[in-house]
Design a protein around this motif. Structure first.
Motif, PDB file in Angstrom:
ATOM      1  N   PRO A   1       0.987  -1.189  -0.178  1.00  0.00           N
ATOM      2  CA  PRO A   1      -0.044  -0.060   0.074  1.00  0.00           C
ATOM      3  C   PRO A   1       0.883   1.184  -0.081  1.00  0.00           C
ATOM      4  CG  PRO A   1      -0.095  -0.943   2.100  1.00  0.00           C
ATOM      5  CD  PRO A   1       0.488  -1.879   1.311  1.00  0.00           C
ATOM      6  N   VAL A   2       0.312   2.396  -0.483  1.00  0.00           N
ATOM      7  CA  VAL A   2       0.900   3.714  -0.354  1.00  0.00           C
ATOM      8  C   VAL A   2       1.226   4.105   0.767  1.00  0.00           C
ATOM      9  CG1 VAL A   2       0.812   6.198  -1.127  1.00  0.00           C
ATOM     10  CG2 VAL A   2      -0.271   4.373  -2.450  1.00  0.00           C
ATOM     11  N   GLU A   3       2.622   4.599   0.981  1.00  0.00           N
ATOM     12  CA  GLU A   3       3.091   5.050   2.526  1.00  0.00           C
ATOM     13  C   GLU A   3       1.809   5.934   3.064  1.00  0.00           C
ATOM     14  OE1 GLU A   3       6.067   5.185   5.272  1.00  0.00           O
ATOM     15  OE2 GLU A   3       6.015   4.076   3.696  1.00  0.00           O
ATOM     16  N   GLY A   4       1.799   5.594   4.251  1.00  0.00           N
ATOM     17  CA  GLY A   4       0.873   6.388   5.149  1.00  0.00           C
ATOM     18  C   GLY A   4      -0.757   6.017   5.066  1.00  0.00           C
ATOM     19  N   THR A   5      -0.875   5.364   4.359  1.00  0.00           N
ATOM     20  CA  THR A   5      -2.440   4.832   4.109  1.00  0.00           C
ATOM     21  C   THR A   5      -2.846   3.781   5.111  1.00  0.00           C
ATOM     22  OG1 THR A   5      -1.870   3.010   2.742  1.00  0.00           O
ATOM     23  CG2 THR A   5      -2.482   5.106   1.681  1.00  0.00           C
ATOM     24  N   ILE A   6      -4.073   3.966   5.498  1.00  0.00           N
ATOM     25  CA  ILE A   6      -4.718   3.051   6.651  1.00  0.00           C
ATOM     26  C   ILE A   6      -5.723   2.338   5.840  1.00  0.00           C
ATOM     27  CG2 ILE A   6      -4.077   4.497   8.693  1.00  0.00           C
ATOM     28  CD1 ILE A   6      -6.906   5.531   8.722  1.00  0.00           C
ATOM     29  N   ASN A   7      -6.107   1.259   6.681  1.00  0.00           N
ATOM     30  CA  ASN A   7      -7.316   0.354   6.175  1.00  0.00           C
ATOM     31  C   ASN A   7      -8.563   0.860   6.486  1.00  0.00           C
ATOM     32  OD1 ASN A   7      -5.434  -1.892   5.811  1.00  0.00           O
ATOM     33  ND2 ASN A   7      -5.919  -2.780   7.594  1.00  0.00           N
ATOM     34  N   ARG A   8      -9.442   0.836   5.409  1.00  0.00           N
ATOM     35  CA  ARG A   8     -10.932   1.198   5.413  1.00  0.00           C
ATOM     36  C   ARG A   8     -11.777   1.052   6.929  1.00  0.00           C
ATOM     37  NH1 ARG A   8     -14.588   1.476   0.417  1.00  0.00           N
ATOM     38  NH2 ARG A   8     -12.626   2.122  -0.192  1.00  0.00           N
ATOM     39  N   GLY A   9     -12.001   1.766   7.590  1.00  0.00           N
ATOM     40  CA  GLY A   9     -12.658   1.521   8.760  1.00  0.00           C
ATOM     41  C   GLY A   9     -11.922   1.317   9.932  1.00  0.00           C
ATOM     42  N   PHE A  10     -10.405   1.590   9.905  1.00  0.00           N
ATOM     43  CA  PHE A  10      -9.484   1.620  10.798  1.00  0.00           C
ATOM     44  C   PHE A  10      -9.568   3.077  11.564  1.00  0.00           C
ATOM     45  CE2 PHE A  10      -5.390   2.215  12.525  1.00  0.00           C
ATOM     46  CZ  PHE A  10      -5.236   1.056  13.564  1.00  0.00           C
ATOM     47  N   GLU A  11      -9.770   3.003  12.927  1.00  0.00           N
ATOM     48  CA  GLU A  11      -9.789   4.135  13.699  1.00  0.00           C
ATOM     49  C   GLU A  11      -8.293   4.296  14.362  1.00  0.00           C
ATOM     50  OE1 GLU A  11     -13.161   4.437  16.131  1.00  0.00           O
ATOM     51  OE2 GLU A  11     -14.275   3.444  14.756  1.00  0.00           O
ATOM     52  N   VAL A  12      -7.762   5.205  14.167  1.00  0.00           N
ATOM     53  CA  VAL A  12      -6.446   5.594  14.535  1.00  0.00           C
ATOM     54  C   VAL A  12      -6.419   5.691  15.967  1.00  0.00           C
ATOM     55  CG1 VAL A  12      -4.385   7.100  14.437  1.00  0.00           C
ATOM     56  CG2 VAL A  12      -5.754   6.553  12.509  1.00  0.00           C
ATOM     57  N   TYR A  13      -5.468   5.020  16.810  1.00  0.00           N
ATOM     58  CA  TYR A  13      -5.008   5.288  18.215  1.00  0.00           C
ATOM     59  C   TYR A  13      -3.715   5.881  18.674  1.00  0.00           C
ATOM     60  CZ  TYR A  13      -4.627   3.833  23.372  1.00  0.00           C
ATOM     61  OH  TYR A  13      -4.611   4.038  24.611  1.00  0.00           O
TER      62      TYR A  13
END
Length: 183
Positions: free
Chosen positions: A58-70
């Motif tokens: 995946p592209v640098e800095g991307t997160i999974n859909r629906g993932f909430e950052v802690y």
């Protein structure tokens, strides 16, 4: 006479079955890719990927859909910071329905080690599989530290971030604080 009929029938069936096979002209395969798939070895190079790479990252800095950052990392210092910050649940006071759901989640994921009352006497502890499971009464914990430990795990306890959503982890943290007040 009956045996001649039986023998003739047996020879006829044998001829009928053997006449369907023709090695020079095999049967037509419906959806041949289902029978003979193109195999790719795990982590192997393939023409499918750009430049023959071993896979697409995946592209640098991307997160999974629906993932909430802690925002706190998985370090002992972060756990101390969470305890010091005295984080509170963003859910506020739980409704009766949410308390029942939190109790059910606690019984599924936590009670096997921590016990239904939070006294550290779950079935695995009683059987001697795990030792040193803490009693909530003796621990200096708050909702934020419980959430942090549920998210990352601590010591023998693994992370429950894959099993429980962020909301469910906060619900269980509130339920644990309720158990602690009853001990």
């Amino acid at each position: 006479m009956k045996s001649i009929y039986k023998i003739t029938l047996l020879v006829g069936i044998t001829i009928l079955v053997s006449s369907c096979k023709n090695d020079s002209k095999p049967n037509y395969q419906y959806m041949p890719n289902m029978y003979e798939p193109v195999s790719y070895g795990t982590y192997s190079q393939a023409d499918v990927f750009k430049g023959g790479k071993e896979g697409q990252l995946p592209v640098e800095g991307t997160i999974n859909r629906g993932f909430e950052v802690y925002e706190y990392p998985n370090t002992p210092e972060a756990l101390i910071a969470v305890k010091a910050a005295n984080l509170k649940s963003p859910l506020g006071v739980l409704s009766e329905k949410d308390i029942e759901k939190a109790k059910g989640l606690f019984e599924i994921y936590c009670a096997i080690c921590h016990g239904n009352a939070g006294d550290g006497q779950g079935n695995l502890v009683k059987q001697g599989k795990f030792l040193g499971v803490p009693n909530y009464k003796d621990r200096e914990i708050n909702e934020g530290s419980i959430f942090h430990v549920e998210t990352y795990g601590l010591n023998n306890m693994g992370s429950h971030a894959n099993q429980l959503s962020k909301k469910e982890r906060w619900m269980v943290a509130s339920y644990v604080m309720d158990l602690k007040s009853k001990l």
